[in-house]
Scaffold this motif. Structure first.
Motif, mmCIF file in Angstrom:
data_model
loop_
_atom_site.group_PDB
_atom_site.id
_atom_site.type_symbol
_atom_site.label_atom_id
_atom_site.label_comp_id
_atom_site.label_asym_id
_atom_site.label_seq_id
_atom_site.Cartn_x
_atom_site.Cartn_y
_atom_site.Cartn_z
ATOM 1 N N VAL A 98 4.098 0.417 2.502
ATOM 2 C CA VAL A 98 2.993 1.385 2.362
ATOM 3 C C VAL A 98 2.984 2.417 3.493
ATOM 4 O O VAL A 98 2.451 3.518 3.328
ATOM 5 C CB VAL A 98 1.601 0.709 2.254
ATOM 6 C CG1 VAL A 98 1.561 -0.214 1.037
ATOM 7 C CG2 VAL A 98 1.197 -0.018 3.519
ATOM 8 N N ASN A 99 3.588 2.078 4.613
ATOM 9 C CA ASN A 99 3.637 3.038 5.725
ATOM 10 C C ASN A 99 4.955 3.803 5.772
ATOM 11 O O ASN A 99 5.174 4.595 6.687
ATOM 12 C CB ASN A 99 3.383 2.322 7.045
ATOM 13 C CG ASN A 99 1.966 1.788 7.123
ATOM 14 O OD1 ASN A 99 1.012 2.557 7.013
ATOM 15 N ND2 ASN A 99 1.811 0.478 7.259
ATOM 16 N N HIS A 153 3.594 -3.997 4.638
ATOM 17 C CA HIS A 153 3.175 -2.994 5.625
ATOM 18 C C HIS A 153 4.239 -1.915 5.778
ATOM 19 O O HIS A 153 3.924 -0.730 5.857
ATOM 20 C CB HIS A 153 2.846 -3.656 6.965
ATOM 21 C CG HIS A 153 1.490 -4.298 6.949
ATOM 22 N ND1 HIS A 153 0.341 -3.593 7.223
ATOM 23 C CD2 HIS A 153 1.108 -5.559 6.654
ATOM 24 C CE1 HIS A 153 -0.702 -4.399 7.101
ATOM 25 N NE2 HIS A 153 -0.262 -5.604 6.756
ATOM 26 N N ASN A 154 5.497 -2.321 5.802
ATOM 27 C CA ASN A 154 6.580 -1.342 5.909
ATOM 28 C C ASN A 154 6.634 -0.434 4.683
ATOM 29 O O ASN A 154 6.872 0.767 4.806
ATOM 30 C CB ASN A 154 7.925 -2.048 6.099
ATOM 31 C CG ASN A 154 8.038 -2.707 7.455
ATOM 32 O OD1 ASN A 154 7.278 -2.395 8.371
ATOM 33 N ND2 ASN A 154 8.973 -3.630 7.587
ATOM 34 N N ARG A 156 7.871 2.831 6.501
ATOM 35 C CA ARG A 156 8.732 2.484 7.637
ATOM 36 C C ARG A 156 10.070 1.985 7.132
ATOM 37 O O ARG A 156 10.191 0.835 6.707
ATOM 38 C CB ARG A 156 8.076 1.389 8.489
ATOM 39 C CG ARG A 156 7.152 1.955 9.540
ATOM 40 C CD ARG A 156 6.743 0.860 10.527
ATOM 41 N NE ARG A 156 5.301 0.804 10.670
ATOM 42 C CZ ARG A 156 4.538 -0.216 10.312
ATOM 43 N NH1 ARG A 156 5.069 -1.304 9.799
ATOM 44 N NH2 ARG A 156 3.248 -0.163 10.479
ATOM 45 N N LEU A 181 -1.898 -1.084 -0.287
ATOM 46 C CA LEU A 181 -1.456 -2.356 0.292
ATOM 47 C C LEU A 181 -1.869 -3.591 -0.514
ATOM 48 O O LEU A 181 -1.036 -4.412 -0.891
ATOM 49 C CB LEU A 181 -1.947 -2.473 1.740
ATOM 50 C CG LEU A 181 -1.494 -3.735 2.485
ATOM 51 C CD1 LEU A 181 0.014 -3.768 2.643
ATOM 52 C CD2 LEU A 181 -2.157 -3.823 3.856
ATOM 53 N N GLU A 182 -3.177 -3.694 -0.778
ATOM 54 C CA GLU A 182 -3.701 -4.901 -1.409
ATOM 55 C C GLU A 182 -3.143 -5.114 -2.822
ATOM 56 O O GLU A 182 -2.676 -6.205 -3.166
ATOM 57 C CB GLU A 182 -5.231 -4.783 -1.483
ATOM 58 C CG GLU A 182 -5.964 -6.084 -1.444
ATOM 59 C CD GLU A 182 -7.459 -5.825 -1.420
ATOM 60 O OE1 GLU A 182 -8.131 -6.316 -2.349
ATOM 61 O OE2 GLU A 182 -7.946 -5.107 -0.509
ATOM 62 N N SER A 228 4.364 -10.459 4.817
ATOM 63 C CA SER A 228 3.336 -9.429 4.904
ATOM 64 C C SER A 228 3.889 -8.171 5.584
ATOM 65 O O SER A 228 3.505 -7.040 5.267
ATOM 66 C CB SER A 228 2.133 -10.024 5.631
ATOM 67 O OG SER A 228 1.614 -9.138 6.541
ATOM 68 N N GLU A 229 4.843 -8.376 6.475
ATOM 69 C CA GLU A 229 5.482 -7.238 7.162
ATOM 70 C C GLU A 229 6.175 -6.306 6.167
ATOM 71 O O GLU A 229 6.176 -5.088 6.341
ATOM 72 C CB GLU A 229 6.516 -7.774 8.163
ATOM 73 C CG GLU A 229 7.011 -6.731 9.132
ATOM 74 C CD GLU A 229 8.247 -7.191 9.907
ATOM 75 O OE1 GLU A 229 8.566 -8.398 9.887
ATOM 76 O OE2 GLU A 229 8.885 -6.315 10.507
ATOM 77 N N GLU A 264 0.655 -5.930 -2.885
ATOM 78 C CA GLU A 264 0.930 -7.312 -2.502
ATOM 79 C C GLU A 264 0.564 -8.263 -3.644
ATOM 80 O O GLU A 264 1.308 -9.192 -3.949
ATOM 81 C CB GLU A 264 0.140 -7.652 -1.226
ATOM 82 C CG GLU A 264 0.632 -8.894 -0.560
ATOM 83 C CD GLU A 264 0.272 -8.965 0.927
ATOM 84 O OE1 GLU A 264 -0.314 -8.013 1.479
ATOM 85 O OE2 GLU A 264 0.594 -9.998 1.531
ATOM 86 N N PRO A 266 -0.788 3.980 2.172
ATOM 87 C CA PRO A 266 -1.430 2.822 2.824
ATOM 88 C C PRO A 266 -2.543 2.165 2.002
ATOM 89 O O PRO A 266 -2.675 0.934 2.014
ATOM 90 C CB PRO A 266 -1.970 3.429 4.122
ATOM 91 C CG PRO A 266 -0.982 4.505 4.450
ATOM 92 C CD PRO A 266 -0.593 5.106 3.122
#
Ligand code: ACO
Length: 181
Positions: A40-41, A37-38, A43, A16-17, A33-34, A20, A13
């Protein structure tokens, strides 16, 4: 010139920055952006990063390269027809590489090779996995050469697969078979 000490690790997590930002620098395509997030997590996406431990301070854990991938059902994938027929009822899977990149200052040191190898090893460790595949824009000679060096085979050319700033571009589909795929 200092000598880099490159280490691969899973993406987390706190990446992230930077993740991106370097996607924005390296790719002509914008990602939601989703997506980040997916990644780094973890998902539905598995991702590895490269860092240079010889950099000063907190930079020693800052991403300088990344690879993101997803496990997909072979049958539902666009290359299901290319796989060896399997009569068992066990569902076969493929690993699809979404994005791969290394920042300019660290290129031609074998970092992308190591990141791809990590994904190939991961795919090979899944007994039901038959291959690793990806799309690459037709003019990306550097990436295409690298995939060929790593035993990826070009199996398809997809017309107008990408649409970037009002222009259409073809893509190549490359596959690296594993586990007898
Ligand atoms: N020392 C010197 N050269 C080496 C070493 C080493 N230790 N190890 C490998 N090399 C050679 C490789 O053999 C390769 O040669 P080849 O092109 O003749 O096969 C060449 O150096 C490049 O390989 P790497 O160093 O492993 O690749 P690099 O880390 O430079 O990254 C990449 C390549 C990812 C294409 C980079 O240029 C980049 O980020 N480009 C912009 C983004 C991009 O195009 N990404 C791919 C898009 S497709 C997709 O994402 C699915």
């Amino acid at each position: 010139q200092h000598s880099p000490n490159i280490v691969l690790r899973r993406i987390q997590p706190s990446d992230l920055e930077v993740l991106e930002r370097i996607h924005g620098e390296l790719f002509p395509i914008r990602y939601e952006s989703e997506f980040f997030h997916n990644v780094v997590n973890g998902r539905d996406i598995i991702a590895w990063g490269a860092v240079d431990r010889s950099r000063p301070g907190s930079q020693n854990d800052e991403l300088i390269g990344f690879i993101t991938a997803r496990v997909v059902s072979a049958r539902e994938s666009e290359i299901g027809d290319l796989l060896r027929y399997d009569s068992s009822s066990i569902e076969q899977v493929l690993v699809y590489i979404l994005t791969l990149g290394v920042v300019k200052a660290y290129r031609n040191h074998g970092i992308a090779t190591e990141l791809i190898q990590e994904v190939i090893n991961y795919a090979s460790s899944i007994l039901t996995c038959r291959g690793v595949y990806l799309h690459v824009i037709a003019y990306n000679d550097r990436a295409i050469r690298l995939y060929k060096t790593m035993s990826f085979k070009c199996v398809r050319r997809l017309q107008n697969f990408y649409y970037i700033k009002g222009q259409h571009y073809d893509s190549y589909l490359f596959v690296h078979y594993v586990n007898g795929g």
